[in-house]
Design an enzyme around this catalytic site. Structure first.
Site, PDB file in Angstrom:
ATOM      1  N   GLY A 109      -4.656   0.594   5.159  1.00 33.09           N
ATOM      2  CA  GLY A 109      -3.577   0.371   6.113  1.00 33.09           C
ATOM      3  C   GLY A 109      -4.047  -0.367   7.351  1.00 33.09           C
ATOM      4  O   GLY A 109      -3.393  -1.307   7.816  1.00 33.09           O
ATOM      5  N   CYS A 149      13.305  11.432   7.239  1.00 33.66           N
ATOM      6  CA  CYS A 149      13.173  11.011   8.637  1.00 33.66           C
ATOM      7  C   CYS A 149      14.495  11.048   9.375  1.00 33.66           C
ATOM      8  O   CYS A 149      14.530  11.226  10.595  1.00 33.66           O
ATOM      9  CB  CYS A 149      12.554   9.616   8.699  1.00 33.66           C
ATOM     10  SG  CYS A 149      13.448   8.380   7.739  1.00 33.66           S
ATOM     11  N   GLY A 175      -4.945   5.270   4.624  1.00 29.50           N
ATOM     12  CA  GLY A 175      -4.374   4.571   5.764  1.00 29.50           C
ATOM     13  C   GLY A 175      -5.399   4.002   6.721  1.00 29.50           C
ATOM     14  O   GLY A 175      -5.299   2.837   7.127  1.00 29.50           O
ATOM     15  N   LYS A 185       0.846  -1.194   0.000  1.00 26.83           N
ATOM     16  CA  LYS A 185       0.000   0.000   0.000  1.00 26.83           C
ATOM     17  C   LYS A 185       0.882   1.245   0.000  1.00 26.83           C
ATOM     18  O   LYS A 185       1.551   1.564   0.984  1.00 26.83           O
ATOM     19  CB  LYS A 185      -0.911   0.056   1.230  1.00 26.83           C
ATOM     20  CG  LYS A 185      -1.952   1.195   1.138  1.00 26.83           C
ATOM     21  CD  LYS A 185      -2.435   1.674   2.489  1.00 26.83           C
ATOM     22  CE  LYS A 185      -1.604   2.803   3.040  1.00 26.83           C
ATOM     23  NZ  LYS A 185      -1.714   4.073   2.263  1.00 26.83           N
ATOM     24  N   GLU A 188       9.055  16.601  15.362  1.00 25.03           N
ATOM     25  CA  GLU A 188       9.522  16.410  13.991  1.00 25.03           C
ATOM     26  C   GLU A 188       8.774  17.379  13.068  1.00 25.03           C
ATOM     27  O   GLU A 188       7.565  17.273  12.899  1.00 25.03           O
ATOM     28  CB  GLU A 188       9.303  14.962  13.545  1.00 25.03           C
ATOM     29  CG  GLU A 188       9.913  14.655  12.195  1.00 25.03           C
ATOM     30  CD  GLU A 188       9.825  13.177  11.837  1.00 25.03           C
ATOM     31  OE1 GLU A 188      10.785  12.643  11.281  1.00 25.03           O
ATOM     32  OE2 GLU A 188       8.777  12.564  12.120  1.00 25.03           O
ATOM     33  N   GLU A 243       9.541   1.820  10.969  1.00 28.19           N
ATOM     34  CA  GLU A 243      10.531   2.893  10.887  1.00 28.19           C
ATOM     35  C   GLU A 243       9.735   4.180  11.002  1.00 28.19           C
ATOM     36  O   GLU A 243       8.962   4.522  10.115  1.00 28.19           O
ATOM     37  CB  GLU A 243      11.314   2.818   9.575  1.00 28.19           C
ATOM     38  CG  GLU A 243      12.534   3.718   9.561  1.00 28.19           C
ATOM     39  CD  GLU A 243      12.253   5.045   8.884  1.00 28.19           C
ATOM     40  OE1 GLU A 243      12.124   6.051   9.635  1.00 28.19           O
ATOM     41  OE2 GLU A 243      12.151   5.085   7.662  1.00 28.19           O
TER      42      GLU A 243
END
Length: 476
Positions: A211, A283, A207, A174, A381, A249
């Site tokens: 997902g 990332c 998602g 996906k 982030e 991750e």
């Protein structure tokens, strides 16, 4: 290539292109022009069930295929990637906004190498180990669900698909709704290479629908997810009731420690460019630059110059394209405004639209000074071209600041030389460390600590994630 020629209104399931069972279309937008590129079908729960059933059926034979056969098929896929390299560049660049000349080496060359790397590691599956009176065998984990991100879409596609194929697993892929086009090119390449029907299946979608279905499906044995920590937590929750293997991750807020004996000009320039490449949507970006207090203002001035030299756009001479979407642009602008409100010194950049870019989701390369590690811009982030510069008085303080984060994905050290950097490297809590500008290595494991995820991709460890070990107890 003409991206509208891709079969984006269909799914690839059980070796054929087919219509969705009720899915709607979702536009893919060019972030440099804000114009639609094409429409992509969004899969449904029924589509996921069909894809999982195909993968489950294919696994019965594929798991017993000879390593040499898998190796040959994977090299055929890599050959196809080479032959259609420009198509892959176009697909990633158009939807992500990364300039094509950078997309080639940053997004495409490495994945081609990684596909061949894992092709040549397929033979590991046929190796056995003697453990006393036992023999240890390697078997594939089973049917896998892969959820890949928008920022390095081909990189993460291959980081999951290649080791899974080498191990003898089957899979449902996906992609992100924002950058799904390279997955369609890859599905065509995989189909042309002659991979058995059902081994690889492509089901794009949202998602919370596709997902979540992959994460919770009873017939999926493993789910591998790359994305935000927030979404990764939801994936783990969905996967828990079926006790499937989960690798993730996730996010990062990574430090770059520049030591007192480092070449300051070179170190600061490299650190800024590391953040600005791919428009900061990396990332592993080293977004917290830690500098000796006695050289801090000198470093801030170097960073300002670097940021103001960055060429913006998607042309052959440009370094930094737009953000991937209007939403991401607005998030980054909001973070910049938050940093100013917190009292950080805006050295250059800011949340205003770059001059000459009324169209496109562009953000100025931004440098903040006088950042403290308790500020939101130092802890959250941002996923945009924003560097936060923090002074330190000694190495103990630098290490304390570097490790004072919920993340542990990446880090960097720039010292007099690699030998001088290693004592610092060993004190940093992160799964990856770049020393004096060292480049990403597909032969080495990649992954994080703490809330940056679990498991590893690439290198020998990337294949290990797809292996179940069986101990055979023989008569003594």
């Amino acid at each position: 290539m003409d991206l509208t020629q891709l079969k984006t209104k269909q799914l690839y399931i059980n070796g054929e292109w087919r219509d969705s069972k009720g899915g709607s279309l979702h536009p893919v937008i060019n972030p440099a022009t804000e114009e639609p590129l094409c429409d992509v079908i969004q899969g449904t729960l029924d589509d996921v069930d069909d894809a999982v059933a195909a993968a489950k059926a294919a696994f019965k034979q594929w798991r017993h295929s000879r390593a040499a056969k898998r190796q040959a098929l994977m090299h055929a896929i890599a050959d196809g990637m080479e032959a259609r390299k420009q198509d892959l560049i176009d697909a990633v660049s158009a939807a992500l906004g990364c300039p094509p000349h950078i997309t080639e080496w940053l997004h495409v060359d490495g994945p081609i190498y990684a596909m061949r790397y894992y092709a040549d590691r397929a033979a590991v599956m046929e190796q056995t180990e003697q453990a006393g009176h036992s023999v240890v065998l390697k078997e594939p984990v089973g049917v896998c669900g892969f959820i890949t991100p928008w920022n390095y879409p081909l990189h993460q596609f291959v980081g999951k698909v290649a080791p899974a194929l080498a191990a003898g697993c089957t899979m449902i892929q996906k992609p992100s709704e924002i950058t799904p086009l390279q997955d369609y090119v890859m599905a065509e390449i995989i189909d042309a290479a002659g991979l058995p029907a059902g081994v690889f299946n492509l089901v794009p979608g949202a998602g919370p629908i596709v997902g979540a279905a992959l994460s919770s499906h009873v017939d999926i044995d493993m789910v591998s997810f790359t994305g935000s920590t927030r979404a990764g937590i939801e994936v783990a929750k969905c996967a828990a009731p079926t006790v499937k293997r989960v690798t993730q991750e996730l996010g990062g807020k990574s430090p770059l420690i520049i030591t007192p004996d480092a070449d300051l000009e070179t170190a600061v320039r490299w650190g800024c460019e590391d953040v600005f490449i791919n428009s900061g949507q990396t990332c592993t970006a080293l977004t917290r630059m830690l500098v000796p207090a006695e050289r801090y203002e000198e470093a801030v001035e170097i960073a300002r110059k670097v940021a103001e030299e960055v060429a913006i756009g998607t042309g052959a001479d440009d370094f930094m394209g737009p953000l991937s979407s209007a939403r991401q642009r607005d998030i980054v602008r909001g973070c910049i405004d938050k940093g100013i409100a917190e009292g950080a010194r805006l050295v250059t950049g800011g949340s205003d639209t770059p001059e000459g870019f009324a169209q496109g989701f562009y953000v100025k390369p931004t440098v903040f000074a006088d950042v403290t590690n308790d500020m939101a811009i130092a802890r959250e982030e941002i996923f945009g071209p924003v560097t936060c510069m923090i002074p330190y008085k000694d190495m103990d303080e630098a290490i304390a600041i570097a490790n004072d984060t919920e993340y542990g994905l990446s880090s960097g050290v720039w010292a007099k030389d690699a030998e001088a950097a290693m004592p610092v490297v060993r004190r940093i809590e992160a799964g990856l460390c770049f020393v004096n500008g060292g480049e990403f290595n597909y032969d080495a494991p990649f992954g994080g600590m703490k809330r940056s995820g679990n498991g590893r991709e690439f290198g020998a460890a990337g294949l290990d994630e797809f292996i179940e070990l069986k101990s055979v107890q023989l008569p003594a």
